[in-house]
Design a protein around this motif. Structure first.
Motif, PDB file in Angstrom:
ATOM      1  N   GLN A  43       0.715  -1.226  -0.016  1.00  0.00           N
ATOM      2  CA  GLN A  43      -0.030   0.072   0.074  1.00  0.00           C
ATOM      3  C   GLN A  43       0.922   1.319  -0.020  1.00  0.00           C
ATOM      4  O   GLN A  43       2.156   1.220   0.485  1.00  0.00           O
ATOM      5  N   HIS A  44       0.368   2.297  -0.721  1.00  0.00           N
ATOM      6  CA  HIS A  44       1.163   3.606  -0.517  1.00  0.00           C
ATOM      7  C   HIS A  44       2.321   3.771  -1.152  1.00  0.00           C
ATOM      8  O   HIS A  44       3.290   4.350  -0.690  1.00  0.00           O
ATOM      9  N   TYR A  93      -4.696   0.508  -4.584  1.00  0.00           N
ATOM     10  CA  TYR A  93      -3.344   0.583  -3.942  1.00  0.00           C
ATOM     11  C   TYR A  93      -3.281   1.940  -2.922  1.00  0.00           C
ATOM     12  O   TYR A  93      -2.385   1.814  -2.393  1.00  0.00           O
ATOM     13  N   HIS A  94      -4.002   2.825  -3.049  1.00  0.00           N
ATOM     14  CA  HIS A  94      -4.175   4.247  -2.491  1.00  0.00           C
ATOM     15  C   HIS A  94      -2.690   4.520  -2.674  1.00  0.00           C
ATOM     16  O   HIS A  94      -1.917   4.951  -1.503  1.00  0.00           O
ATOM     17  N   ARG A  96       0.965   6.461  -3.047  1.00  0.00           N
ATOM     18  CA  ARG A  96       1.470   7.617  -2.437  1.00  0.00           C
ATOM     19  C   ARG A  96       1.741   8.654  -3.514  1.00  0.00           C
ATOM     20  O   ARG A  96       1.730  10.020  -3.242  1.00  0.00           O
ATOM     21  N   ASP A 131      -8.281   9.294  -4.029  1.00  0.00           N
ATOM     22  CA  ASP A 131      -7.079   9.738  -2.939  1.00  0.00           C
ATOM     23  C   ASP A 131      -7.183  11.175  -3.374  1.00  0.00           C
ATOM     24  O   ASP A 131      -6.193  11.580  -4.112  1.00  0.00           O
ATOM     25  N   VAL A 134      -3.421  13.194  -4.409  1.00  0.00           N
ATOM     26  CA  VAL A 134      -2.451  12.511  -4.677  1.00  0.00           C
ATOM     27  C   VAL A 134      -1.351  13.178  -5.697  1.00  0.00           C
ATOM     28  O   VAL A 134      -1.937  13.516  -6.855  1.00  0.00           O
TER      29      VAL A 134
END
Length: 220
Positions: A43-44, A93-94, A96, A131, A134
Motif C-alpha cells: 500500500q502507498h 493501492y492508494h 503515495r 485519493d 495524490v
C-alpha cells in the motif's frame, strides 16, 4: 412509460458501448488482479501506470530502490483505458504518488493533442476522487523514430499537458521529450530498440535521471 423505458434502454446501450472499447484489456486487468491476490502489492507505493513504455519497464523497482513501486503498464493502451480501469488498478493501492506515461498510442490512433490533454485531466480527476491530492506526474510523450510523422502533434500535446499541469496542485510534467531529441530537433535512434518505438536501456536511463527527483520528493 414507453418513452421512459426507451430512454432507459438507450442509456444502458450507450453505457455498454462506452465500455466496449476498453474490453480488449480485460484479460490484462484480470491478470493484475490475480497477481494482487497471490502476492498483495504494498500500500502507498509509487504507482507507474500507462502504456508499453511502462509495461516494458521491468526493472522499475530496481531503478527506484528508495521507494516501493507498483508497475501497472499495459501495452497498447491509451489514457482513457487507465481512467476506465482506475477502480481496479489504481484505487485499491492508494498510491503515495502516480507516474503516468501514455498519449503516444492516442495520437497514433488519431486523437487530437487537445483530447490527450483532456483525457489526462480526466485521469487526474478519477485518481483524486479516491485519493484527494495524490501527486501525479505525466512523463512527456517521447519522440520515437517509428512515429516521427507525429512529431508536431506530440509537441503540441506535450505543450498542452504541461500548461494544464501548471494550473494544478501537485501535478507535474516531466520533460523527457526535449533531451531525447538530437541537435537537429529530430528523434534519435540511440534511445530505441530495433522497432524504433520501444526504448532500450539507454532510453530508460535517461528517463530515470529525469523522473528520480520527482519520485524522491513525492514517493517517500
Amino acid at each position: 412509460m414507453k418513452i421512459l423505458l426507451s430512454l432507459m434502454l438507450a442509456l444502458a446501450s450507450c453505457a455498454a458501448c462506452a465500455g466496449s472499447g476498453h474490453a480488449q484489456w480485460n484479460a490484462a486487468i484480470a491478470a493484475f488482479e490475480a497477481s494482487d491476490r497471490a502476492d498483495p502489492p504494498p500500500q502507498h507505493a509509487v504507482l507507474f501506470i500507462g502504456s508499453s513504455s511502462i509495461e516494458h519497464w521491468k526493472s522499475v523497482a530496481a531503478d527506484f530502490p528508495e521507494v516501493k513501486v507498483i508497475n501497472r503498464g499495459f501495452g497498447g493502451s491509451e489514457l482513457s483505458d487507465s481512467t476506465y480501469f482506475a477502480d481496479r488498478i489504481v484505487a485499491p493501492y492508494h498510491p503515495r504518488a502516480i507516474v503516468m506515461y501514455a498519449g503516444d498510442n492516442d495520437l497514433w490512433d488519431g486523437h487530437s493533442p487537445e483530447q490527450v490533454r483532456d483525457d489526462f485531466a480526466a485521469f487526474v480527476r478519477k485518481a483524486r476522487a479516491v485519493d484527494p491530492g495524490v501527486p501525479i506526474a505525466f512523463i512527456a510523450i517521447k519522440p520515437s523514430v517509428a512515429r516521427k510523422a507525429l512529431l508536431s502533434q506530440i509537441r503540441q500535446a506535450n505543450r498542452l499537458v504541461r500548461a494544464y499541469a501548471a494550473t494544478q496542485h501537485n501535478v507535474a510534467y516531466l520533460d523527457v521529450f526535449t533531451p531525447m531529441l538530437g541537435p537537429d530537433g529530430q528523434p534519435q535512434a540511440k534511445w530505441f530498440g530495433d522497432d524504433g518505438l520501444h526504448m532500450n536501456r539507454s532510453g530508460y536511463a535517461l528517463w530515470i535521471g529525469i523522473i528520480r527527483p520527482w519520485v524522491d520528493a513525492h514517493g517517500r
